[in-house]
Design an enzyme around this catalytic site. Sequence first.
Site, PDB file in Angstrom:
ATOM      1  CG  HIS A 106      -0.331   0.283   2.513  1.00  0.00           C
ATOM      2  ND1 HIS A 106       0.432  -0.652   3.190  1.00  0.00           N
ATOM      3  CD2 HIS A 106      -0.337   1.402   3.300  1.00  0.00           C
ATOM      4  CE1 HIS A 106       0.860  -0.126   4.326  1.00  0.00           C
ATOM      5  NE2 HIS A 106       0.413   1.116   4.408  1.00  0.00           N
ATOM      6  CG  ASP A 107       2.514   3.350   2.960  1.00  0.00           C
ATOM      7  OD1 ASP A 107       1.589   4.010   2.449  1.00  0.00           O
ATOM      8  OD2 ASP A 107       2.701   3.296   4.190  1.00  0.00           O
TER       9      ASP A 107
ATOM     10  CE  LYS B 209       4.031   6.793   3.281  1.00  0.00           C
ATOM     11  NZ  LYS B 209       3.927   6.481   4.734  1.00  0.00           N
TER      12      LYS B 209
ATOM     13  CG  HIS C 183      -3.791   3.345   1.382  1.00  0.00           C
ATOM     14  ND1 HIS C 183      -3.107   3.481   0.196  1.00  0.00           N
ATOM     15  CD2 HIS C 183      -2.968   3.812   2.351  1.00  0.00           C
ATOM     16  CE1 HIS C 183      -1.916   4.002   0.434  1.00  0.00           C
ATOM     17  NE2 HIS C 183      -1.802   4.226   1.738  1.00  0.00           N
TER      18      HIS C 183
END
Length: 293
Positions: free
Chosen positions: A145-146, A149, A198
């Site tokens: 989900h990240d 980054k 999200h």
Amino acid sequence: MLLGLNCIPLNIYTIIFLIFIILVDFISLLYLAFNFYNNINVIIKNISSSDFINYNNEFSNLMFKINATKQVYNDYINSLQNIQNTELKNERLASVEILRRTVDAKDKYTRGHSDRVSKYSSLIGQKLGLCKEDIELLKIGGLFHDIGKIGITDNILLKTEKLTNDEYNEIKKHPLIGAYILENSSVFENIIPIVMYHHEKFDGTGYPKKLKGTNIPFLARIVAIADSFDAMTSKRAYRNSLPLEIVKLEFKKYSGTQFDPRITKVFLNILENDFEQIQKIQNEISYDINNKV
């Protein structure tokens, strides 16, 4: 005229001669046909019925072997294609896994974050009674989900002071960056909505698209709760982890605004009655700030 002899004057003798030629040709054809028929009969009589049976059996066996060989060949080709597809899938997974671990490794305070979000999301999905396919998507979506980054500079991502508005706007780009990273691989096609949405809020004030309510993909709403829970219960450079009772109050306070109320109710029930499962996940995936597992 007959036979195209329109330039030859015909008399009775010429006509008789032509009829004779035609009769001779016709008799010759009958003779050839009769002779061919007799020869075929002789051949058939000289071949026993067992020869026909043996021939048919041999022919059937040959065709069986040909078909079997063809099937083996097709199975072999399909196996090669499956192996290639599996290897390609594994290579893509491995490549993105490297990126994911790179993101986690950047900040010692967030190591293990994605792993825990993955397990929290799967746990919520189980309590909601979701099918195994959706639970698997939650597992993978939580892990990645990240991933976006990786595209945020370290001076913003690792900053311990309050972010400026410009810096926060940069942080808010990471869901779109993550979706961009994954969009060209069919392996990750079904988790892109989780990665992209999200950070959306139930009241429509989230990012990046300001989706509202049920317009937010359901699995993304689950991961949003798991993500927020891990953020609140993890030690950060600028604060300690929040006590469990405070965390519960936060979820109750923002149910229906930041979080889906139905999923929030299920998650609060987990915190009240199945907290040992949460603790098990935390114990399995825990890192201290001195980089020790």
